[in-house]
Scaffold this motif. Structure first.
Motif, short mmCIF file in Angstrom:
data_model
loop_
_atom_site.label_atom_id
_atom_site.label_comp_id
_atom_site.label_asym_id
_atom_site.label_seq_id
_atom_site.Cartn_x
_atom_site.Cartn_y
_atom_site.Cartn_z
N SER A 1 37.18 23.07 45.28
CA SER A 1 36.57 23.96 46.26
C SER A 1 37.66 24.45 47.22
O SER A 1 38.49 23.67 47.68
N GLY A 2 37.67 25.75 47.48
CA GLY A 2 38.67 26.32 48.37
C GLY A 2 40.00 26.62 47.71
O GLY A 2 40.97 26.99 48.38
N SER A 3 40.06 26.49 46.39
CA SER A 3 41.32 26.70 45.67
C SER A 3 41.70 28.17 45.55
O SER A 3 42.86 28.51 45.32
N GLY A 4 40.71 29.07 45.66
CA GLY A 4 40.97 30.50 45.54
C GLY A 4 40.34 31.14 44.32
O GLY A 4 40.47 32.35 44.10
N LYS A 5 39.60 30.35 43.52
CA LYS A 5 39.07 30.90 42.27
C LYS A 5 38.00 31.97 42.50
O LYS A 5 37.94 32.95 41.76
N THR A 6 37.19 31.82 43.55
CA THR A 6 36.18 32.84 43.84
C THR A 6 36.83 34.13 44.34
O THR A 6 36.44 35.23 43.94
N THR A 7 37.83 33.99 45.20
CA THR A 7 38.59 35.15 45.67
C THR A 7 39.24 35.86 44.50
O THR A 7 39.24 37.10 44.41
N PHE A 8 39.78 35.08 43.58
CA PHE A 8 40.41 35.62 42.38
C PHE A 8 39.43 36.49 41.60
O PHE A 8 39.75 37.63 41.22
N LEU A 9 38.23 35.98 41.39
CA LEU A 9 37.21 36.73 40.66
C LEU A 9 36.79 37.97 41.44
O LEU A 9 36.59 39.04 40.86
N ASN A 10 36.66 37.84 42.76
CA ASN A 10 36.25 38.98 43.58
C ASN A 10 37.26 40.13 43.51
O ASN A 10 36.88 41.31 43.51
N VAL A 11 38.53 39.79 43.45
CA VAL A 11 39.57 40.84 43.36
C VAL A 11 39.50 41.53 41.99
O VAL A 11 39.55 42.76 41.91
N ILE A 12 39.38 40.74 40.94
CA ILE A 12 39.32 41.32 39.60
C ILE A 12 38.07 42.19 39.43
O ILE A 12 38.11 43.23 38.76
N SER A 13 36.97 41.79 40.05
CA SER A 13 35.71 42.52 39.90
C SER A 13 35.60 43.72 40.84
O SER A 13 34.56 44.38 40.87
N THR A 14 36.64 43.99 41.60
CA THR A 14 36.74 45.11 42.55
C THR A 14 35.88 44.93 43.79
O THR A 14 35.72 45.85 44.59
N ILE A 15 35.31 43.72 43.99
CA ILE A 15 34.55 43.44 45.20
C ILE A 15 35.49 43.37 46.40
O ILE A 15 35.17 43.78 47.51
N ASP A 16 36.70 42.84 46.16
CA ASP A 16 37.71 42.70 47.21
C ASP A 16 39.00 43.36 46.75
O ASP A 16 39.22 43.52 45.55
N LYS A 17 39.84 43.73 47.69
CA LYS A 17 41.12 44.37 47.35
C LYS A 17 42.27 43.40 47.60
O LYS A 17 42.26 42.64 48.56
N PRO A 18 43.28 43.42 46.74
CA PRO A 18 44.43 42.54 46.95
C PRO A 18 45.27 42.99 48.15
O PRO A 18 45.29 44.17 48.48
N THR A 19 45.94 42.04 48.77
CA THR A 19 46.88 42.39 49.85
C THR A 19 48.13 43.03 49.25
O THR A 19 48.68 43.97 49.81
N SER A 20 48.55 42.49 48.11
CA SER A 20 49.69 43.07 47.40
C SER A 20 49.61 42.65 45.94
O SER A 20 48.80 41.80 45.56
N GLY A 21 50.44 43.25 45.11
CA GLY A 21 50.42 42.96 43.68
C GLY A 21 49.62 43.98 42.91
O GLY A 21 49.12 44.96 43.45
N LYS A 22 49.51 43.74 41.61
CA LYS A 22 48.86 44.69 40.72
C LYS A 22 47.81 43.99 39.86
O LYS A 22 48.03 42.90 39.34
N VAL A 23 46.65 44.64 39.72
CA VAL A 23 45.60 44.18 38.81
C VAL A 23 45.23 45.35 37.91
O VAL A 23 44.64 46.33 38.36
N GLU A 24 45.60 45.25 36.64
CA GLU A 24 45.32 46.31 35.67
C GLU A 24 44.26 45.85 34.68
O GLU A 24 44.36 44.75 34.13
#
Length: 256
Positions: A44-67
């Motif tokens: 819990s709190g490891s970042g896996k939900t944030t990771f999914l949210n970024v990939i699903s376009t719910i959230d935007k990354p601060t930096s980096g690329k998701v293709e």
């Protein structure tokens, strides 16, 4: 063929005006090829939900690329982002997210209806996918009239019916009993193996993760380890997952 390409992904939360900042994802690199079934695990709190949210376009990354399919999703703006999400991504949520005022059939075909797919094509895909998932006999019922397992298989049918490039699962077995969980996971495994569906599933459940072909472990916002199933039996893969979780402090479910 590469479906998902993540490079130097970073997500930082916090105030721009001197407040405390929290790094949820820290320079993650990951590639997922067509036809893979990948699990994402971590404490819990490891970042896996944030990771999914970024990939699903719910959230935007601060930096980096998701293709996804070669498109950098962070560069998409509305209405192109909504269209991309509809056409390229399928979602299976823990709480089903079915509309109670619509039948299972209407829920399942909704993505195709929104995309103005022809009636004949909708009926063809509906028959094929619901037959594979074993829910043909309950299509005219509403979500409140069927079991949790049938709801979740209907949600899976909705996710796959538009032939998306990537299916994202957010704790899809979290609200199911053990029998319904097995039915859903077997259905997802079937779709992956027979339809070459590409699936990325966040889960805390080791039993669910044992159905994947590869499992990525996230700890403190970083990729900690990954394990390929290869020729291992599901039981052996399950035991190997448990060993990694015991090291990083993840939840352990002894229920295989």
């Amino acid at each position: 063929m590469e479906v998902l390409n993540i490079q130097n992904l970073k997500k930082v939360y916090g105030s721009r005006f001197g407040g405390v900042k929290y790094t949820a994802l820290d320079n993650i690199d990951l590639k997922v090829n067509e036809g893979e079934f990948v699990g994402i695990m971590g404490p819990s709190g490891s970042g896996k939900t944030t990771f999914l949210n970024v990939i699903s376009t719910i959230d935007k990354p601060t930096s980096g690329k998701v293709e996804i399919d070669g498109r950098d999703i962070s560069q998409l703006k509305e209405p192109h982002l909504s269209a991309f999400r509809r056409d390229k991504l399928g979602f299976i949520f823990q709480d089903f997210n079915l509309l109670d005022n619509m039948t299972l059939k209407e829920n399942i075909v909704l993505p195709l209806a929104l995309a103005n797919t022809s009636y004949d094509e909708i009926q063809k895909r509906l028959k094929e996918i619901t037959s594979k998932l074993g829910i043909s006999e309950v299509l005219n019922k509403h979500p409140y009239e069927v079991s949790g397992g049938q709801k979740q298989r209907a949600a899976a049918a909705r996710a796959i019916i538009s032939n998306p490039s990537l299916i994202l699962g957010d704790e899809p077995t979290g609200a199911l009993d053990s029998k319904s969980s097995k039915e859903l996971l077997s259905a997802m495994q079937y779709l992956n193996e027979k339809n070459k569906a590409t699936i990325l599933m966040v889960t805390h459940d080791t039993f669910a993760a044992s159905y994947c072909k590869r499992v990525i472990f996230i700890k403190d916002g970083k990729l900690f380890n990954e394990i390929y199933k290869g020729d291992m039996s599901r039981k052996d893969f399950y035991q190997k997952l448990l060993k990694v979780l015991s090291v990083i402090g993840g939840d352990i479910d002894e229920n295989i």
